[in-house]
Structure formats: structure tokens, C-alpha cells
Enzyme design. Structure first.
Site, PDB file in Angstrom:
ATOM      1  N   ASN A   9      25.612 -44.724 -24.187  1.00 33.31           N
ATOM      2  CA  ASN A   9      25.455 -45.936 -24.985  1.00 33.31           C
ATOM      3  C   ASN A   9      26.504 -45.908 -26.090  1.00 33.31           C
ATOM      4  O   ASN A   9      26.393 -45.124 -27.025  1.00 33.31           O
ATOM      5  CB  ASN A   9      24.031 -45.946 -25.582  1.00 33.31           C
ATOM      6  CG  ASN A   9      23.815 -47.081 -26.559  1.00 33.31           C
ATOM      7  OD1 ASN A   9      24.618 -48.009 -26.636  1.00 33.31           O
ATOM      8  ND2 ASN A   9      22.719 -47.004 -27.309  1.00 33.31           N
ATOM      9  N   TRP A  10      27.505 -46.771 -25.947  1.00 29.91           N
ATOM     10  CA  TRP A  10      28.592 -46.758 -26.927  1.00 29.91           C
ATOM     11  C   TRP A  10      28.232 -47.518 -28.205  1.00 29.91           C
ATOM     12  O   TRP A  10      28.988 -47.498 -29.169  1.00 29.91           O
ATOM     13  CB  TRP A  10      29.864 -47.355 -26.302  1.00 29.91           C
ATOM     14  CG  TRP A  10      30.598 -46.406 -25.402  1.00 29.91           C
ATOM     15  CD1 TRP A  10      30.160 -45.188 -24.953  1.00 29.91           C
ATOM     16  CD2 TRP A  10      31.903 -46.583 -24.845  1.00 29.91           C
ATOM     17  NE1 TRP A  10      31.097 -44.599 -24.151  1.00 29.91           N
ATOM     18  CE2 TRP A  10      32.185 -45.433 -24.064  1.00 29.91           C
ATOM     19  CE3 TRP A  10      32.866 -47.589 -24.909  1.00 29.91           C
ATOM     20  CZ2 TRP A  10      33.391 -45.279 -23.371  1.00 29.91           C
ATOM     21  CZ3 TRP A  10      34.064 -47.447 -24.217  1.00 29.91           C
ATOM     22  CH2 TRP A  10      34.321 -46.302 -23.464  1.00 29.91           C
ATOM     23  N   LYS A  11      27.131 -48.230 -28.194  1.00 32.33           N
ATOM     24  CA  LYS A  11      26.682 -48.982 -29.379  1.00 32.33           C
ATOM     25  C   LYS A  11      27.809 -49.893 -29.899  1.00 32.33           C
ATOM     26  O   LYS A  11      28.562 -50.436 -29.112  1.00 32.33           O
ATOM     27  CB  LYS A  11      26.185 -48.027 -30.468  1.00 32.33           C
ATOM     28  CG  LYS A  11      25.187 -47.006 -29.963  1.00 32.33           C
ATOM     29  CD  LYS A  11      24.540 -46.253 -31.086  1.00 32.33           C
ATOM     30  CE  LYS A  11      23.694 -45.127 -30.523  1.00 32.33           C
ATOM     31  NZ  LYS A  11      22.804 -44.532 -31.520  1.00 32.33           N
ATOM     32  N   HIS A  93      16.225 -50.764 -27.405  1.00 37.44           N
ATOM     33  CA  HIS A  93      16.688 -49.597 -28.165  1.00 37.44           C
ATOM     34  C   HIS A  93      16.115 -49.702 -29.583  1.00 37.44           C
ATOM     35  O   HIS A  93      15.981 -50.799 -30.127  1.00 37.44           O
ATOM     36  CB  HIS A  93      18.218 -49.578 -28.200  1.00 37.44           C
ATOM     37  CG  HIS A  93      18.782 -48.292 -28.718  1.00 37.44           C
ATOM     38  ND1 HIS A  93      18.773 -47.967 -30.051  1.00 37.44           N
ATOM     39  CD2 HIS A  93      19.351 -47.243 -28.075  1.00 37.44           C
ATOM     40  CE1 HIS A  93      19.325 -46.773 -30.201  1.00 37.44           C
ATOM     41  NE2 HIS A  93      19.682 -46.313 -29.030  1.00 37.44           N
ATOM     42  N   GLU A  95      17.376 -49.252 -32.340  1.00 32.66           N
ATOM     43  CA  GLU A  95      18.253 -49.933 -33.293  1.00 32.66           C
ATOM     44  C   GLU A  95      18.111 -51.449 -33.165  1.00 32.66           C
ATOM     45  O   GLU A  95      18.204 -52.173 -34.149  1.00 32.66           O
ATOM     46  CB  GLU A  95      19.708 -49.481 -33.082  1.00 32.66           C
ATOM     47  CG  GLU A  95      19.896 -48.047 -33.568  1.00 32.66           C
ATOM     48  CD  GLU A  95      20.991 -47.275 -32.890  1.00 32.66           C
ATOM     49  OE1 GLU A  95      21.826 -47.873 -32.194  1.00 32.66           O
ATOM     50  OE2 GLU A  95      21.010 -46.033 -33.057  1.00 32.66           O
ATOM     51  N   GLU A 163      13.162 -42.008 -26.523  1.00 32.10           N
ATOM     52  CA  GLU A 163      14.114 -41.716 -27.596  1.00 32.10           C
ATOM     53  C   GLU A 163      13.388 -41.658 -28.937  1.00 32.10           C
ATOM     54  O   GLU A 163      13.203 -42.698 -29.586  1.00 32.10           O
ATOM     55  CB  GLU A 163      15.179 -42.811 -27.656  1.00 32.10           C
ATOM     56  CG  GLU A 163      16.004 -42.940 -26.395  1.00 32.10           C
ATOM     57  CD  GLU A 163      17.376 -43.501 -26.693  1.00 32.10           C
ATOM     58  OE1 GLU A 163      18.353 -42.827 -26.381  1.00 32.10           O
ATOM     59  OE2 GLU A 163      17.452 -44.589 -27.286  1.00 32.10           O
ATOM     60  N   GLY A 169      21.077 -39.795 -33.270  1.00 32.45           N
ATOM     61  CA  GLY A 169      22.231 -39.682 -34.158  1.00 32.45           C
ATOM     62  C   GLY A 169      22.034 -38.716 -35.313  1.00 32.45           C
ATOM     63  O   GLY A 169      22.828 -38.702 -36.255  1.00 32.45           O
ATOM     64  N   SER A 209      20.337 -37.148 -29.664  1.00 33.88           N
ATOM     65  CA  SER A 209      21.182 -35.989 -29.985  1.00 33.88           C
ATOM     66  C   SER A 209      21.394 -35.046 -28.804  1.00 33.88           C
ATOM     67  O   SER A 209      21.449 -33.825 -28.976  1.00 33.88           O
ATOM     68  CB  SER A 209      20.613 -35.220 -31.193  1.00 33.88           C
ATOM     69  OG  SER A 209      20.630 -36.047 -32.336  1.00 33.88           O
ATOM     70  N   GLY A 230      24.142 -41.236 -26.929  1.00 33.48           N
ATOM     71  CA  GLY A 230      24.919 -42.075 -27.830  1.00 33.48           C
ATOM     72  C   GLY A 230      26.236 -41.420 -28.186  1.00 33.48           C
ATOM     73  O   GLY A 230      27.214 -41.493 -27.440  1.00 33.48           O
ATOM     74  N   GLY A 231      26.259 -40.724 -29.309  1.00 33.76           N
ATOM     75  CA  GLY A 231      27.505 -40.160 -29.847  1.00 33.76           C
ATOM     76  C   GLY A 231      28.326 -39.361 -28.852  1.00 33.76           C
ATOM     77  O   GLY A 231      29.550 -39.504 -28.786  1.00 33.76           O
TER      78      GLY A 231
HETATM   79  C1  PEP Z   1      21.131 -43.445 -28.434  1.00 27.80           C
HETATM   80  O1  PEP Z   1      21.779 -44.197 -29.133  1.00 27.80           O
HETATM   81  O2  PEP Z   1      20.440 -43.916 -27.536  1.00 27.80           O
HETATM   82  C2  PEP Z   1      21.219 -42.033 -28.703  1.00 27.80           C
HETATM   83  C3  PEP Z   1      20.419 -41.229 -28.059  1.00 27.80           C
HETATM   84  O3  PEP Z   1      22.152 -41.606 -29.623  1.00 27.80           O
HETATM   85  P1  PEP Z   1      22.612 -40.082 -29.922  1.00 27.80           P
HETATM   86  O4  PEP Z   1      22.825 -39.419 -28.590  1.00 27.80           O
HETATM   87  O5  PEP Z   1      23.846 -40.228 -30.711  1.00 27.80           O
HETATM   88  O6  PEP Z   1      21.493 -39.435 -30.681  1.00 27.80           O
END
Ligand code: PEP
Length: 249
Positions: A9-11, A93, A95, A163, A169, A209, A230-231
Site C-alpha cells: 500500500n503506497w498510500k 483502511h 487511515e 491491521e 507505521g 510494520s 505500507g512503508g
Molecule cells: C498499512 O498502511 O496498511 C501498513 C500496514 O503500513 P506499515 O506497513 O507502514 O505499518
């Protein structure tokens, strides 16, 4: 046997220059032993589809509107995502639930639209730190699952991502026991609602994470069928070892 999935997920990250990372993934994964999905911002989807063409890397959106078309300025429909090259979409999500006040009902309506368009629909759920500390995790997850997943879901159309909000993050990860408890609970709830065939076929991703250094131990947990990342999905050098860990799991 559920096909495993590594989803990135590049957000709100990525311009044309970022496509070099997708190019590197596409070159590395002409074929793959797991489903590899990258969800770039909608602005990049069409070009990303060109870059990933012919490789095992598939593309998804990060949200869609519940309507097919109409007076909804700034929104993107499931059909539009599909037209741009997506085969999947992330919905609900945390966010989006926080930034756009999306409720379970909103997510459910979007999921219905996404499934009707033939997109693999990744429904995200997760508790806050306060909820976990109050011992409410399974109640919260159960309610989100019941309210966000539409009646017509199948093992082909639905993927559920657990999640925990406090792990996204932050570099904080639940214990393997905590992940296992929630995933076993999700599996049981899905089987209760949809029966063994469908409930047993829905893929369950862990997200929060996930990094090259912790992926293998997370993928060894029961009922973890992959990850939503994500990251660590922004750079091919970070995402590739996660894909490799999933292939080896
Ligand atoms: C996400 O945005 O779905 C996520 C899991 O981010 P990260 O891996 O950066 O915690």
C-alpha cells in the site's frame, strides 16, 4: 489451499519517478509463487499497469466510491480502477476510517461495488491501542467484520486484512500470539457466517510494520495468508525479501 498474498500500500506516496521501484519488482517477479499486489495512488495506476504488464505483479486501488458513476467530485469508482488496470482494491483502511469518517456501512457499500466490478476486495479491520488495552480487541474486530463485509462475499472476491491501528507505521508489532488469536478468531467468524467452504477460502493478511526482518516469523503464524505492507512496500529492495519470506512460508 489458499494462495498467499503480498500486498503493498503506497498510500499518498509516489510520482512518476517512483515507478522505478515497480519496474524493479516487475523485473524480479516475472513469475511468483504468491500473489504480488501493489496499490499505488490512483494517479499512477494507469502508468503502473503499463510498467507491470507481463509480470506477476498486479495492481490495486486504495479506495473506491460505492457508486459506479455520478456527481461525486474527487472520487473514483471500482469500474474506473478496473479500467485503469487494477484487479484489486483496499477498502476501510484505518487511515480512511479516520481521515474520511468511513463507517463499517460505508466500507460495506464500497465492498459491494468493488466485488460487483470483479475486483479482489481487501477489507481492513483493526483495533486502537486503547481498545486493545481495554480488552476489547475481538469485540471490535468482530463488529467491523460483520459490518464491513457484504453478504455476497466469496473466497475469490474477499481478502481480510487485520491491521492493528497502533502497529501501522509505528514499528510496533503485536506478539505472534496476539496475531494468531485475532486471525483464528477472524477465520472462525467467517466460517460461522459464510460456511466452511467460503469462510475457509477467504485470505487473511496481517498488516502493521511488517519488515524484511519480521516477515518470516509473522508468516509462520496460523491463518496468516500474507501481509498488507505500507512503508516497506515503497522500495523494491525492502518488499522483495518480504515476498521471498512469504514464498518460503
Ligand atoms: C498499512 O498502511 O496498511 C501498513 C500496514 O503500513 P506499515 O506497513 O507502514 O505499518
Amino acid at each position: 489451499m489458499r494462495q498467499k498474498m503480498a500486498a503493498g500500500n503506497w498510500k499518498l506516496n509516489g510520482t512518476s519517478a517512483t515507478l522505478v521501484e515497480l519496474q524493479a519488482l516487475a523485473e524480479a517477479y516475472g513469475t511468483a509463487g504468491v500473489d504480488v499486489l501493489i496499490c499505488p495512488p490512483a494517479s499512477l495506476l494507469h502508468r503502473a499497469a503499463e510498467v507491470a504488464k507481463g509480470s506477476a505483479v498486479t495492481l490495486g486501488g486504495q479506495d473506491c466510491h460505492a457508486a459506479v458513476s455520478g456527481a461525486h467530485t474527487g472520487d473514483t469508482s471500482a469500474e474506473m480502477l478496473k479500467d485503469a488496470g487494477a484487479t484489486a482494491v483496499i477498502l476501510g483502511h484505518s487511515e480512511r476510517r479516520a481521515d474520511h469518517f468511513e463507517t463499517d456501512a460505508t466500507v460495506c457499500a464500497k465492498a459491494e461495488a468493488a466485488m460487483a466490478s470483479g475486483l479482489i476486495t481487501i477489507v481492513c479491520l483493526g483495533e486502537s491501542l486503547e481498545q486493545r488495552e481495554a480488552g476489547e480487541t475481538l469485540d471490535i474486530i468482530g463488529a467491523q467484520l460483520a459490518g464491513s463485509v457484504p453478504a455476497g462475499a466469496t473466497g475469490d472476491t474477499l481478502v481480510v486484512a487485520y491491521e492493528p491501528i497502533w502497529a501501522i507505521g509505528t514499528g510496533k508489532v503485536p506478539t505472534l500470539e496476539q496475531i494468531g488469536e485475532v486471525h483464528a478468531f477472524l477465520r472462525a467468524q467467517l466460517i460461522l457466517r459464510f460456511g466452511g467452504e467460503i469462510g475457509g477460502a477467504v485470505r487473511l493478511l496481517y498488516g502493521g510494520s511488517v519488515k524484511p526482518g519480521n516477515a518470516a516469523e509473522i508468516f509462520a503464524v496460523g491463518d496468516v495468508d500474507g501481509a498488507l505492507v505500507g512503508g516497506a512496500s515503497l522500495r523494491a529492495a525492502d518488499f522483495s525479501p518480504i515476498i521471498a519470506a512469504l514464498e518460503a512460508a
